[in-house]
Design a protein around this motif. Sequence first.
Motif, mmCIF file in Angstrom:
data_model
loop_
_atom_site.group_PDB
_atom_site.id
_atom_site.type_symbol
_atom_site.label_atom_id
_atom_site.label_comp_id
_atom_site.label_asym_id
_atom_site.label_seq_id
_atom_site.Cartn_x
_atom_site.Cartn_y
_atom_site.Cartn_z
ATOM 1 N N LEU A 78 0.750 -1.401 0.184
ATOM 2 C CA LEU A 78 0.334 -0.316 0.353
ATOM 3 C C LEU A 78 0.570 1.186 -0.025
ATOM 4 O O LEU A 78 1.341 1.614 0.970
ATOM 5 N N LEU A 79 0.298 1.855 -1.270
ATOM 6 C CA LEU A 79 2.306 2.832 -1.432
ATOM 7 C C LEU A 79 1.308 4.163 -1.239
ATOM 8 O O LEU A 79 0.022 4.304 -2.098
ATOM 9 N N TYR A 80 1.799 5.090 -0.324
ATOM 10 C CA TYR A 80 0.461 6.420 -0.220
ATOM 11 C C TYR A 80 1.473 7.424 -0.409
ATOM 12 O O TYR A 80 2.790 7.678 0.323
ATOM 13 N N GLY A 81 1.154 8.540 -0.203
ATOM 14 C CA GLY A 81 1.758 10.232 0.275
ATOM 15 C C GLY A 81 1.172 10.855 1.148
ATOM 16 O O GLY A 81 -0.095 10.494 1.921
ATOM 17 N N ILE A 82 1.444 12.166 1.159
ATOM 18 C CA ILE A 82 1.714 13.056 2.754
ATOM 19 C C ILE A 82 -0.578 14.203 1.612
ATOM 20 O O ILE A 82 -0.220 14.424 0.614
ATOM 21 N N ALA A 83 -1.215 13.314 2.065
ATOM 22 C CA ALA A 83 -2.791 13.667 1.577
ATOM 23 C C ALA A 83 -2.490 14.667 2.604
ATOM 24 O O ALA A 83 -3.898 16.290 2.475
ATOM 25 N N ARG A 84 -2.604 15.128 3.956
ATOM 26 C CA ARG A 84 -2.726 16.245 5.619
ATOM 27 C C ARG A 84 -1.810 16.058 5.845
ATOM 28 O O ARG A 84 -1.091 15.454 5.501
ATOM 29 N N THR A 85 -1.995 17.106 6.061
ATOM 30 C CA THR A 85 -0.526 17.813 7.146
ATOM 31 C C THR A 85 0.289 17.373 8.431
ATOM 32 O O THR A 85 -1.131 17.097 9.107
ATOM 33 N N SER A 86 0.446 16.787 8.461
ATOM 34 C CA SER A 86 1.965 16.508 9.741
ATOM 35 C C SER A 86 1.412 17.192 10.599
ATOM 36 O O SER A 86 1.284 18.266 11.014
ATOM 37 N N MET A 87 1.496 17.087 11.842
ATOM 38 C CA MET A 87 1.322 17.887 13.465
ATOM 39 C C MET A 87 2.347 17.580 13.952
ATOM 40 O O MET A 87 2.475 18.171 14.976
ATOM 41 N N GLN A 88 3.508 17.011 13.859
ATOM 42 C CA GLN A 88 4.588 16.968 14.047
ATOM 43 C C GLN A 88 5.333 18.457 13.928
ATOM 44 O O GLN A 88 5.169 19.157 12.828
ATOM 45 N N ALA A 89 6.275 18.647 14.689
ATOM 46 C CA ALA A 89 7.829 19.644 14.623
ATOM 47 C C ALA A 89 8.004 19.613 13.335
ATOM 48 O O ALA A 89 8.535 20.417 12.674
ATOM 49 N N GLU A 90 7.976 18.468 12.625
ATOM 50 C CA GLU A 90 9.128 18.697 11.115
ATOM 51 C C GLU A 90 7.776 18.610 10.511
ATOM 52 O O GLU A 90 8.445 18.730 8.596
ATOM 53 N N ALA A 91 6.350 19.028 10.349
ATOM 54 C CA ALA A 91 5.872 19.050 9.196
ATOM 55 C C ALA A 91 6.494 20.719 7.962
ATOM 56 O O ALA A 91 6.094 20.062 7.001
ATOM 57 N N PRO A 92 6.776 21.510 8.301
ATOM 58 C CA PRO A 92 7.357 22.997 7.763
ATOM 59 C C PRO A 92 8.247 21.766 6.528
ATOM 60 O O PRO A 92 8.686 21.979 5.308
ATOM 61 N N GLN A 93 9.021 20.494 6.414
ATOM 62 C CA GLN A 93 10.359 20.247 6.139
ATOM 63 C C GLN A 93 9.440 19.240 5.201
ATOM 64 O O GLN A 93 10.208 18.762 3.701
ATOM 65 N N LEU A 94 8.163 18.669 5.146
ATOM 66 C CA LEU A 94 7.761 17.682 4.252
ATOM 67 C C LEU A 94 6.507 17.793 3.187
ATOM 68 O O LEU A 94 6.114 19.309 3.044
ATOM 69 N N SER A 95 7.284 17.489 2.446
ATOM 70 C CA SER A 95 6.066 17.933 0.995
ATOM 71 C C SER A 95 5.593 16.734 0.210
ATOM 72 O O SER A 95 6.470 15.158 0.348
#
Length: 289
Positions: A247-264
């Motif tokens: 089951l391969l998936y990507g980011i559809a909802r915003t992370s609530m962790q401190a690293e969120a600004p780094q992720l896309s």
Amino acid sequence: MSLKTQWIAPLQVNDHRRDIAGLTYVYPVVSRRAGGVSVGINLNPNNACNWRCVYCQVPDLQRGSAPEIALPQLESELDLMLAEIVNGDFMTRAVPDGVRRLNDIAFSGNGEPTTSAQFAECVAIVERALDRFALRGQIKVVLITNGSQLDKAHVQFALEKMASLQGEVWFKVDRAPQDGFEWVNQIRLNRQQITRRLAQAAALCPTWIQTCMFAVDGQLPTEAELQAYLTFLAQQIEAGVKLKGVLLYGIARTSMQAEAPQLSAAPMAWMQCFAERIMSLGLPVKLAA
């Protein structure tokens, strides 16, 4: 006890709020991976997990285990939700056209479900509910797990029971497990443990590997990381581990962790290309970018 489903706007794939129906343990979602309605069971209402994945959408996430579950309340909430779905007008009121089907009951929620010492009892509650609503064999029972508790006898017993209920395990492997600290999951990993637990899961219940891919600081996973992941899959196949697929998936909802600004999110074309590389190993892939 009552539901506030009359207040629910049509469910969306990017809205997985655990309190959307006003209940403690049970919540409905439209699952992009399931392609329909999933009734979620949250055994971690304390927002506690033994991992801290950087893409996790749980706010105020803390390290820890599931609290004691009020089992009669869980059973009542599950009955209420299924009654709305099976016998009520929930599907037409709260579910977008095209995905108005009940796909599964899923142990997911705000932390690792199998950290609950009552996990096997919770699976038994689901079994009784399936029988009451004539759903046995009609829908799946899914466990979304990091696999960390698979060495425990009561978890193994629960997975055997799930297998008899058209169950599936979605076992998190985001990157090829290597000994040492894993940044994506914010834990110390032991490759041998992960390999053993994955094999245990697959032997007890049909098991999919669940993998989240994304960019960090604008950089997608390197070719070395991708190849290590593919090699890990190939090694499991060679060892005789019976996997259903990935089951391969990507980011559809915003992370609530401190690293969120780094992720896309990874581009769809990139995800599709990687899915094809996995399929070349002989494993089916379900892609939800």
